[in-house]
Design a protein around this motif. Structure first.
Motif, PDB file in Angstrom:
ATOM      1  N   ALA A  90       0.838  -1.412   0.067  1.00 61.19           N
ATOM      2  CA  ALA A  90      -0.123  -0.016  -0.078  1.00 61.19           C
ATOM      3  C   ALA A  90       0.848   1.267  -0.071  1.00 61.19           C
ATOM      4  O   ALA A  90       0.684   2.205  -0.853  1.00 61.19           O
ATOM      5  CB  ALA A  90      -1.031   0.082   1.167  1.00 61.19           C
ATOM      6  N   ASP A  91       1.961   1.062   0.675  1.00 64.57           N
ATOM      7  CA  ASP A  91       3.024   2.379   0.800  1.00 64.57           C
ATOM      8  C   ASP A  91       3.507   2.676  -0.328  1.00 64.57           C
ATOM      9  O   ASP A  91       3.798   3.696  -0.903  1.00 64.57           O
ATOM     10  CB  ASP A  91       3.937   2.093   2.184  1.00 64.57           C
ATOM     11  CG  ASP A  91       3.331   2.246   3.322  1.00 64.57           C
ATOM     12  OD1 ASP A  91       2.251   2.786   3.368  1.00 64.57           O
ATOM     13  OD2 ASP A  91       3.824   1.860   4.261  1.00 64.57           O
ATOM     14  N   ILE A  92       3.860   1.425  -1.135  1.00 61.61           N
ATOM     15  CA  ILE A  92       4.494   1.653  -2.589  1.00 61.61           C
ATOM     16  C   ILE A  92       3.699   2.180  -3.536  1.00 61.61           C
ATOM     17  O   ILE A  92       3.827   3.188  -4.153  1.00 61.61           O
ATOM     18  CB  ILE A  92       4.995   0.163  -3.127  1.00 61.61           C
ATOM     19  CG1 ILE A  92       6.287  -0.511  -2.304  1.00 61.61           C
ATOM     20  CG2 ILE A  92       5.133   0.180  -4.510  1.00 61.61           C
ATOM     21  CD1 ILE A  92       7.395  -0.343  -3.119  1.00 61.61           C
ATOM     22  N   ASN A  93       2.542   1.773  -3.484  1.00 63.49           N
ATOM     23  CA  ASN A  93       1.317   2.648  -4.484  1.00 63.49           C
ATOM     24  C   ASN A  93       1.094   3.931  -4.036  1.00 63.49           C
ATOM     25  O   ASN A  93       1.114   4.792  -4.944  1.00 63.49           O
ATOM     26  CB  ASN A  93      -0.215   1.421  -4.200  1.00 63.49           C
ATOM     27  CG  ASN A  93       0.187   0.345  -5.008  1.00 63.49           C
ATOM     28  OD1 ASN A  93       0.753   0.255  -6.058  1.00 63.49           O
ATOM     29  ND2 ASN A  93      -0.596  -0.716  -4.584  1.00 63.49           N
ATOM     30  N   ASP A  94       1.075   4.256  -2.806  1.00 61.84           N
ATOM     31  CA  ASP A  94       0.905   5.652  -2.327  1.00 61.84           C
ATOM     32  C   ASP A  94       2.043   6.450  -2.749  1.00 61.84           C
ATOM     33  O   ASP A  94       1.771   7.476  -3.324  1.00 61.84           O
ATOM     34  CB  ASP A  94       0.711   5.376  -0.960  1.00 61.84           C
ATOM     35  CG  ASP A  94       0.047   6.754  -0.297  1.00 61.84           C
ATOM     36  OD1 ASP A  94      -0.453   7.199  -0.817  1.00 61.84           O
ATOM     37  OD2 ASP A  94       0.765   7.076   0.776  1.00 61.84           O
ATOM     38  N   ARG A  95       3.420   6.134  -2.710  1.00 63.35           N
ATOM     39  CA  ARG A  95       4.246   6.598  -2.939  1.00 63.35           C
ATOM     40  C   ARG A  95       4.599   6.869  -4.575  1.00 63.35           C
ATOM     41  O   ARG A  95       4.927   7.967  -5.038  1.00 63.35           O
ATOM     42  CB  ARG A  95       5.728   6.185  -2.489  1.00 63.35           C
ATOM     43  CG  ARG A  95       5.819   6.564  -1.199  1.00 63.35           C
ATOM     44  CD  ARG A  95       7.490   6.890  -0.859  1.00 63.35           C
ATOM     45  NE  ARG A  95       7.926   5.525  -0.817  1.00 63.35           N
ATOM     46  CZ  ARG A  95       9.576   5.184  -1.056  1.00 63.35           C
ATOM     47  NH1 ARG A  95       9.994   6.091  -1.321  1.00 63.35           N
ATOM     48  NH2 ARG A  95      10.013   4.057  -0.835  1.00 63.35           N
ATOM     49  N   ASP A  96       4.211   5.812  -5.154  1.00 66.43           N
ATOM     50  CA  ASP A  96       4.126   5.899  -6.743  1.00 66.43           C
ATOM     51  C   ASP A  96       3.119   7.138  -7.244  1.00 66.43           C
ATOM     52  O   ASP A  96       3.738   7.862  -8.028  1.00 66.43           O
ATOM     53  CB  ASP A  96       3.650   4.514  -7.489  1.00 66.43           C
ATOM     54  CG  ASP A  96       4.680   3.524  -7.538  1.00 66.43           C
ATOM     55  OD1 ASP A  96       5.851   3.659  -6.894  1.00 66.43           O
ATOM     56  OD2 ASP A  96       4.326   2.420  -7.750  1.00 66.43           O
TER      57      ASP A  96
END
Ligand code: DC
Length: 217
Positions: free
Chosen positions: A172-178
């Motif tokens: 979720a954090d990766i998607n958010d940062r992307d």
């Protein structure tokens, strides 16, 4: 000077690969993400909301970021303190992504990055190196992988460091940062036309390194 630029989203393997290439070519590796992390860390320590531009601007001019190399390994100092480990805490990733949206933060760090690149043979990784910081770099690459694969790699890395994280949260954090890194107004992450696109989802680190070196040699 030889300047090699690698951009791509979080967890694509940029830093592992760039570090190894730097070693093989005997040049320095500049991890530009570490600089944004240091500013994010300072905001967090001061209790300043990392999305609050005015708040961040209260300390930005009085903040000294210094990069040194110890046996070829980058060491980053924030106001004289070695913060190379502290910036790797999981919660600092989002803080870095947030402060990186602030134009004044970018201008300060980009000036440092350009200065280092003008004086050294260097491989840099980040989000805006190919599109903004060093548009005229000798070699440009865009390294990516699926969000799930990147989350898997990041999760493993954090667990190995003893950090207490859940895979779903890392994804979720990766998607958010992307989203954050590709949608900001100032110098967002983009694939430039003149960058070599490398999808590392099904590549071992060694294969990705060979692929990049095959363009440089
Ligand atoms: O590469 P990293 O995960 O250490 O980077 C942390 C954050 O810093 C990333 O989410 C976006 C920002 N960043 C940036 O905006 N531009 C760069 N050149 C490098 C990083």
């Amino acid at each position: 000077m030889l300047n090699i630029a690698i951009d791509g989203p979080s967890g694509a393997g940029k830093s592992t690969i760039a570090k190894e290439i730097a070693k093989r070519l005997n040049i320095i590796y500049l991890d530009t993400g570490a600089m944004y992390r240091a500013i994010g860390l300072k905001a967090v320590r001061l209790g300043i909301d990392t999305n609050d531009r005015d708040g961040v601007l209260t300390f930005l001019d009085n903040t000294e970021i210094k990069i040194e190399y110890n046996d070829g390994v980058q060491v980053i100092y924030l106001d004289g303190e070695n913060v190379s480990s502290a910036i790797r805490e999981h919660h600092i990733s989002k803080a870095a992504s947030n402060v990186s949206k602030i134009p004044e933060v970018r201008l300060k760090l980009v000036a440092m990055q350009r200065d280092i690149a003008s004086k050294n043979n260097v491989i840099l990784d980040g989000r805006d190196i190919t599109s903004y910081v060093l548009k005229d770099a000798n070699y440009k690459f865009y390294l990516t992988a699926t969000p799930e694969e990147r989350a898997k790699r990041r999760y493993k890395e954090l667990i190995e460091k003893g950090q207490d994280v859940q895979y779903d949260k890392v994804l979720a954090d990766i998607n958010d940062r992307d989203y954050n890194d590709t949608h900001r107004d100032f110098a967002p992450l983009t694939l430039t036309e003149d960058s070599v696109y490398i999808d590392s989802t099904d590549l071992e680190i060694e294969q990705a390194i060979d692929k990049i070196l095959s363009y440089i040699k």
